[in-house]
Motif scaffolding. Structure first.
Motif, short mmCIF file in Angstrom:
data_model
loop_
_atom_site.label_atom_id
_atom_site.label_comp_id
_atom_site.label_asym_id
_atom_site.label_seq_id
_atom_site.Cartn_x
_atom_site.Cartn_y
_atom_site.Cartn_z
N UNK A 102 0.04 11.06 -12.36
CA UNK A 102 -1.53 10.73 -12.69
C UNK A 102 -1.98 10.53 -11.15
N UNK A 103 -2.83 11.73 -10.79
CA UNK A 103 -3.45 11.56 -9.60
C UNK A 103 -4.41 10.57 -9.24
N UNK A 104 -4.86 9.96 -10.57
CA UNK A 104 -6.05 9.10 -10.39
C UNK A 104 -5.63 7.63 -9.87
N UNK A 105 -4.41 7.44 -10.00
CA UNK A 105 -3.69 6.09 -9.68
C UNK A 105 -3.39 6.11 -7.97
N UNK A 106 -4.05 5.18 -7.39
CA UNK A 106 -3.66 5.16 -6.21
C UNK A 106 -3.29 3.87 -5.61
N UNK A 107 -2.01 3.93 -4.95
CA UNK A 107 -1.61 2.39 -4.50
C UNK A 107 -2.37 2.01 -3.28
N UNK A 108 -3.01 0.98 -3.18
CA UNK A 108 -3.58 0.43 -1.72
C UNK A 108 -2.71 -0.19 -0.85
N UNK A 109 -1.95 -0.89 -1.38
CA UNK A 109 -0.83 -1.81 -0.36
C UNK A 109 -0.23 -2.85 -1.22
N UNK A 110 0.59 -3.43 -0.62
CA UNK A 110 1.18 -4.65 -1.21
C UNK A 110 2.10 -5.64 -0.21
N UNK A 111 2.46 -6.82 -0.84
CA UNK A 111 3.19 -7.67 -0.29
C UNK A 111 4.68 -7.70 -0.87
N UNK A 112 5.74 -7.54 -0.24
CA UNK A 112 7.16 -7.39 -0.34
C UNK A 112 7.85 -8.45 0.33
N UNK A 113 8.32 -9.73 -0.32
CA UNK A 113 9.12 -10.87 0.09
C UNK A 113 8.39 -11.22 1.49
N UNK A 114 6.83 -11.53 1.17
CA UNK A 114 6.00 -12.16 2.30
C UNK A 114 5.45 -11.22 3.38
N UNK A 115 5.89 -9.86 3.31
CA UNK A 115 5.45 -9.06 4.49
C UNK A 115 4.42 -8.00 3.81
N UNK A 116 3.37 -7.84 4.39
CA UNK A 116 2.33 -6.89 3.94
C UNK A 116 2.52 -5.37 4.43
N UNK A 117 2.60 -4.60 3.44
CA UNK A 117 2.55 -3.08 3.51
C UNK A 117 1.29 -2.37 3.17
N UNK A 118 1.23 -1.33 4.00
CA UNK A 118 -0.07 -0.62 3.41
C UNK A 118 0.31 0.51 2.62
N UNK A 119 -0.37 1.43 2.16
CA UNK A 119 0.10 2.55 1.10
C UNK A 119 1.21 3.35 1.33
N UNK A 120 1.41 3.79 2.72
CA UNK A 120 2.53 4.44 3.27
C UNK A 120 3.82 3.76 3.28
N UNK A 121 3.66 2.59 3.67
CA UNK A 121 5.02 1.41 3.52
C UNK A 121 5.23 1.24 1.94
N UNK A 122 4.56 1.13 1.17
CA UNK A 122 4.84 1.00 -0.19
C UNK A 122 5.32 2.23 -0.72
N UNK A 123 5.26 3.35 -0.15
CA UNK A 123 5.69 4.57 -0.57
C UNK A 123 7.30 4.56 -0.17
N UNK A 124 7.63 3.96 1.09
CA UNK A 124 8.77 3.72 1.58
C UNK A 124 9.57 2.83 0.82
N UNK A 125 8.91 1.58 0.41
CA UNK A 125 9.59 0.75 -0.33
C UNK A 125 10.02 1.15 -1.94
N UNK A 126 9.26 2.03 -2.15
CA UNK A 126 9.27 2.64 -3.64
C UNK A 126 10.60 3.55 -3.78
N UNK A 127 10.97 3.80 -2.59
CA UNK A 127 12.16 4.76 -2.47
C UNK A 127 13.57 4.33 -2.43
N UNK A 128 13.40 2.93 -2.15
CA UNK A 128 14.72 1.94 -2.29
C UNK A 128 14.99 1.68 -3.52
N UNK A 129 16.24 2.12 -3.95
CA UNK A 129 16.88 1.67 -5.39
C UNK A 129 16.73 0.44 -5.61
N UNK A 130 17.03 0.05 -6.99
CA UNK A 130 17.00 -1.30 -7.60
C UNK A 130 18.14 -2.16 -7.08
N UNK A 131 18.30 -3.40 -6.99
CA UNK A 131 19.05 -4.02 -6.46
C UNK A 131 20.65 -3.87 -7.19
#
Length: 164
Positions: A102-131
């Protein structure tokens, strides 16, 4: 009743949602169809992620002075927030996977365990498998040498039986 008194319960709701959360991801959902939004919400629910749309000013008030304060730079335009309390990568993983279709959905950024990540950082985190996947891979790698050793011992025992 003053406007502030009407808005305070919403701010409290957002604060409660973020309290103890492992991750919070903000997205721009502008342009999603109703069917796409429904499908996204279903996928997020299955991953135990809470997905809500709030006014940016309410989110800003709720995150002031918290570890999620870094999200304030992304609070412009239509914003939805996805929050997960138990899996730090689940929200990013589901949103990233859905955004590919869905091209319309855009990740702006996020906070993971207290650290802020921009859109590119969130794409990197998305590639990490689940626990759970990471733990199963670890256990598999620990079990593999033991299983190989057991096979070798069995082959030696079988060879010795044939010789006798």
């Amino acid at each position: 009743m003053a406007k502030v008194e009407l808005k305070q319960p919403i701010v409290d709701e957002i604060s409660e949602l973020l309290n103890g959360a492992a991750t919070a991801v903000v997205v721009d959902y502008r342009g999603l169809t109703v069917a796409e939004d429904t499908d996204l919400r279903r996928q997020l629910r299955e991953a135990n992620v809470v997905y809500k749309v709030y006014k940016n000013t309410m989110i800003k008030r709720a995150i002031e002075g918290t570890e999620f304060e870094g999200l304030s730079v992304n609070l412009e335009g239509p914003t939805a927030i996805a929050v997960c309390k138990d899996d730090a990568t689940a929200a990013a993983r589901v949103l990233s996977k859905f955004a590919k279709g869905a091209e319309a959905l855009e990740i702006k950024g996020g906070v993971v365990e207290g650290t802020y990540y921009d859109a590119a950082g969130m794409q990197q985190i998305a590639s990490i498998p689940s626990r759970d996947v990471l733990i199963s891979k670890l256990l598999g790698s620990i079990q593999s040498p033991i299983a190989n050793f057991a096979r070798v011992i069995k082959q030696i025992a079988d060879k010795n039986e044939e010789a006798a």
